[in-house]
Design an enzyme around this catalytic site. Structure first.
Site, PDB file in Angstrom:
ATOM      1  CB  SER A 101      -1.007   0.022   1.441  1.00 33.96           C
ATOM      2  OG  SER A 101      -2.057  -0.786   0.850  1.00 33.96           O
ATOM      3  CE  LYS A 104      -3.677   0.556  -1.165  1.00 37.68           C
ATOM      4  NZ  LYS A 104      -4.303   0.165  -0.313  1.00 37.68           N
ATOM      5  CE1 TYR A 227      -4.207  -0.793  -4.845  1.00 32.49           C
ATOM      6  CE2 TYR A 227      -4.861  -3.154  -5.003  1.00 32.49           C
ATOM      7  CZ  TYR A 227      -4.585  -2.268  -4.194  1.00 32.49           C
ATOM      8  OH  TYR A 227      -4.570  -2.171  -2.676  1.00 32.49           O
ATOM      9  CE1 TYR A 279      -5.225   1.917   4.072  1.00 28.57           C
ATOM     10  CE2 TYR A 279      -3.366   1.024   5.040  1.00 28.57           C
ATOM     11  CZ  TYR A 279      -3.964   1.260   3.972  1.00 28.57           C
ATOM     12  OH  TYR A 279      -3.298   0.979   2.930  1.00 28.57           O
ATOM     13  CB  VAL A 297      -0.234  -5.989   3.949  1.00 29.36           C
ATOM     14  CG1 VAL A 297      -1.358  -5.138   4.771  1.00 29.36           C
ATOM     15  CG2 VAL A 297      -0.364  -6.014   2.729  1.00 29.36           C
TER      16      VAL A 297
HETATM   17  O1  DON Z   1      -4.675  -4.756  -1.822  1.00 30.87           O
HETATM   18  C1  DON Z   1      -4.074  -5.129  -1.024  1.00 30.87           C
HETATM   19  O2  DON Z   1      -4.837  -5.807  -0.182  1.00 30.87           O
HETATM   20  C2  DON Z   1      -2.964  -5.087  -0.927  1.00 30.87           C
HETATM   21  N1  DON Z   1      -1.889  -5.091  -2.152  1.00 30.87           N
HETATM   22  C3  DON Z   1      -2.481  -4.027  -0.137  1.00 30.87           C
HETATM   23  C4  DON Z   1      -2.942  -3.704   0.993  1.00 30.87           C
HETATM   24  C5  DON Z   1      -2.158  -3.010   1.942  1.00 30.87           C
HETATM   25  O3  DON Z   1      -1.074  -2.800   1.873  1.00 30.87           O
HETATM   26  C6  DON Z   1      -2.782  -2.293   3.235  1.00 30.87           C
HETATM   27  N2  DON Z   1      -1.496  -1.686   4.118  1.00 30.87           N
HETATM   28  N3  DON Z   1      -1.367  -1.667   4.991  1.00 30.87           N
END
Ligand code: DON
Length: 353
Positions: A101, A104, A227, A279, A297
């Site tokens: 994430s 982003k 994405y 978040y 993540v």
């Molecule tokens: O779309 C997802 O769930 C992952 N590619 C990215 C989520 C993420 O990194 C949330 N962050 N803490």
């Protein structure tokens, strides 16, 4: 008074003023500015944090992406890159982890390069959701549906905004932009991409929901695929810190000198990071740490110290909100010791006792 006495007094007054002006602040009872600690001081604080938290047992690797569950939970690296391009690293600094994430932030920057902040604000928004990063409820409940560019729905919408003749061209634009922010050529970790692409039904559902509300601006599944690739870009902790330092340096990469992001876009990015970067942990983070930051993540967190530099930490075990436990602890410790909180008047200028 004679002319001679008058001149003598003027000279004495001048000498008195000059002697005060040349005194260091400390001789006037004031402390020197703490804005720029020495390299040795920073290194000592980072070393303390590293030792203090290296065996912290908190958190658990993300497992909804099968690849991430298998990453060694003990990996732990810290990097600081300053706006004058000094680099300080510790621990597992060679390991390439998926940016997830944190990507982003840089797609938001790319969308703003193309359309300007107002269009991105109108088409995606910048409201904290108070929900998990992959929440379907937030899409249904929020007036904007997209929330902000850092929750999955808003991030997929942001990717859909970026123009290109094909999905492949869009992906290459994104990858090249991230590489310019890092000052090095970055690449996809194909295993992460395959693992995530095989399990991303939730994100596909979010993209269809966005389509229902007219809040996605290209083919939904194609946008999810680009994405997913952007989340699978590999970075080591120093490359991530350099991406953060580019933001800290008003959009100019401190190592290459390239103005990658327009300076006028940076405050919008940093404000979004402050409100939504961690978040559901963002409020507590702003309260306790006071630095714009973004988590992924994969286990990375990058925090930006505007005008000074960035600190990136990588350690895979996450808390309930999806933020690396050790990374949060290290950054909180370092920011506290070095007075980095951007909301604190103590972070710049003169420091009291
Ligand atoms: O779309 C997802 O769930 C992952 N590619 C990215 C989520 C993420 O990194 C949330 N962050 N803490």
């Amino acid at each position: 008074m004679s002319k001679k006495t008058f001149h003598t007094r003027i000279v004495i007054a001048f000498l008195v003023v000059m002697s005060f002006a040349s005194l260091p602040f400390s001789s006037l009872g004031q402390k020197a500015s703490p804005v720029a600690p020495t390299r040795a001081q920073v290194e000592a604080v980072v070393r303390e944090a590293y030792e203090k938290f290296k065996n912290d047992p908190g958190g658990k690797n993300a497992d909804y992406i099968p690849y991430l569950a298998k990453v060694d939970s003990k990996l732990f690296g810290i990097a600081i890159v300053t706006t004058d391009n000094q680099e300080l690293t510790m621990g597992d600094i060679k390991y390439s982890f998926s940016i997830q994430s944190i990507s982003k932030v840089f797609s938001q920057a790319l969308a703003m390069e193309e359309f300007g902040p107002e269009v991105v604000f109108q088409k995606v928004g910048s409201e904290p959701t108070g929900r998990a990063f992959n929440s379907v409820f937030a899409v249904a409940d929020m007036p904007t549906h997209t929330g902000n560019p850092y929750v999955n729905a808003g991030a997929i919408a942001t990717v859909s905004l970026i123009t290109a003749k094909s999905a492949e061209e869009k992906w290459q634009r994104i990858l090249s932009f991230y590489s310019r922010c890092a000052g090095e050529k970055l690449s996809l970790i194909d295993e992460v991409y395959q693992s995530e692409a095989a399990t991303n039904t939730g994100n596909k559902a979010l993209s269809m929901l966005l389509a229902k509300y007219d809040r996605i601006y290209a083919d939904p599944f194609e946008s999810v695929d680009v994405y997913t690739k952007q989340c699978s870009v590999g970075v080591n902790v120093a490359q991530l810190a350099r991406m953060g330092a580019t933001l800290a340096n008003n959009g100019k990469n401190p190592s290459t000198g390239e103005q990658v992001i327009k300076p006028e876009d940076v405050p919008y990015i940093l404000s979004t990071m402050t409100m939504a970067g961690l978040y559901d942990g963002s409020g507590g983070w702003a309260w306790h740490v006071g630095l714009p930051a973004k988590s992924g993540v994969g286990g990375g967190i990058v925090a930006v110290m505007p005008g000074k530099g960035a600190i990136a930490v990588f350690a895979p075990p996450l808390d309930e909100a999806g933020n690396s436990v050790k990374a949060q602890k290290v950054i909180e410790y370092v920011a506290g010791k070095l007075d980095l909180n951007v909301f604190s008047p103590r972070s710049v200028g003169l420091k009291g006792e």
